[in-house]
Motif scaffolding. Structure first.
Motif, short mmCIF file in Angstrom:
data_model
loop_
_atom_site.label_atom_id
_atom_site.label_comp_id
_atom_site.label_asym_id
_atom_site.label_seq_id
_atom_site.Cartn_x
_atom_site.Cartn_y
_atom_site.Cartn_z
N MET A 1 72.80 96.75 57.00
CA MET A 1 71.58 97.39 57.46
C MET A 1 71.94 98.36 58.57
N ARG A 2 71.44 99.56 58.47
CA ARG A 2 71.68 100.55 59.51
C ARG A 2 70.53 100.48 60.51
N VAL A 3 70.89 100.43 61.78
CA VAL A 3 69.89 100.35 62.85
C VAL A 3 70.20 101.41 63.90
N LYS A 4 69.17 101.77 64.64
CA LYS A 4 69.30 102.80 65.67
C LYS A 4 68.87 102.22 67.00
N CYS A 5 69.70 102.40 68.03
CA CYS A 5 69.39 101.90 69.37
C CYS A 5 68.18 102.66 69.92
N VAL A 6 67.29 101.93 70.55
CA VAL A 6 66.07 102.52 71.08
C VAL A 6 66.37 103.42 72.27
N ILE A 7 67.39 103.09 73.04
CA ILE A 7 67.66 103.81 74.28
C ILE A 7 68.58 105.00 74.07
N CYS A 8 69.74 104.77 73.45
CA CYS A 8 70.75 105.84 73.36
C CYS A 8 70.80 106.51 71.98
N ASP A 9 70.00 106.07 71.03
CA ASP A 9 69.92 106.63 69.67
C ASP A 9 71.24 106.55 68.90
N LYS A 10 72.09 105.57 69.25
CA LYS A 10 73.33 105.37 68.52
C LYS A 10 73.01 104.58 67.26
N ILE A 11 73.57 105.02 66.13
CA ILE A 11 73.33 104.34 64.86
C ILE A 11 74.49 103.40 64.59
N GLU A 12 74.16 102.13 64.30
CA GLU A 12 75.16 101.11 64.01
C GLU A 12 74.76 100.38 62.74
N THR A 13 75.68 99.61 62.21
CA THR A 13 75.37 98.77 61.05
C THR A 13 75.50 97.31 61.46
N ILE A 14 74.56 96.50 61.00
CA ILE A 14 74.61 95.06 61.24
C ILE A 14 74.52 94.36 59.89
N ASN A 15 74.97 93.13 59.84
CA ASN A 15 74.95 92.36 58.62
C ASN A 15 73.51 92.07 58.21
N ASP A 16 73.21 92.23 56.91
CA ASP A 16 71.85 92.02 56.42
C ASP A 16 71.39 90.58 56.52
N GLU A 17 72.31 89.63 56.62
CA GLU A 17 71.94 88.23 56.58
C GLU A 17 71.82 87.59 57.95
N THR A 18 71.89 88.37 59.02
CA THR A 18 71.77 87.80 60.36
C THR A 18 70.30 87.64 60.73
N LEU A 19 70.06 86.81 61.72
CA LEU A 19 68.71 86.58 62.20
C LEU A 19 68.11 87.87 62.77
N GLN A 20 68.92 88.64 63.46
CA GLN A 20 68.42 89.89 64.05
C GLN A 20 67.98 90.87 62.97
N ALA A 21 68.71 90.96 61.88
CA ALA A 21 68.33 91.86 60.78
C ALA A 21 67.02 91.41 60.15
N LYS A 22 66.85 90.10 60.00
CA LYS A 22 65.61 89.58 59.43
C LYS A 22 64.42 89.88 60.33
N GLN A 23 64.60 89.72 61.65
CA GLN A 23 63.52 90.02 62.58
C GLN A 23 63.15 91.49 62.53
N LEU A 24 64.13 92.37 62.42
CA LEU A 24 63.84 93.80 62.37
C LEU A 24 63.12 94.18 61.08
N ARG A 25 63.45 93.52 59.98
CA ARG A 25 62.79 93.81 58.71
C ARG A 25 61.36 93.30 58.69
N ASN A 26 61.13 92.09 59.18
CA ASN A 26 59.83 91.45 59.02
C ASN A 26 58.83 91.75 60.12
#
Length: 66
Positions: free
Chosen positions: A1-26
């Motif tokens: 999953m590609r995510v973008k930092c709210v503060i510095c606008d840096k784009i990173e990738t995180i694992n789709d199966e992590t809790l953080q990815a699930k929270q961002l999706r839902n």
């Protein structure tokens, strides 16, 4: 999953199966912050607390009268 930092606008990738990815999706209210920004904010907060001028305002907890 590609995510973008709210503060510095840096784009990173995180694992789709992590809790953080699930929270961002839902829950669209949850936002992503990169580790660099998270560490920087934590350090600055600790410095502000040490000055003695920092006040943390918490909402009062209501007690139930049973």
């Amino acid at each position: 999953m590609r995510v973008k930092c709210v503060i510095c606008d840096k784009i990173e990738t995180i694992n789709d199966e992590t809790l953080q990815a699930k929270q961002l999706r839902n829950r669209p209210i949850h936002t992503y912050m990169c580790n660099d920004c998270h560490i920087r904010i934590a350090e600055n907060t600790k410095k502000r607390i040490q000055t003695g001028q920092f006040r943390l305002y918490k909402s009062p907890v209501e007690k139930d009268d049973w």
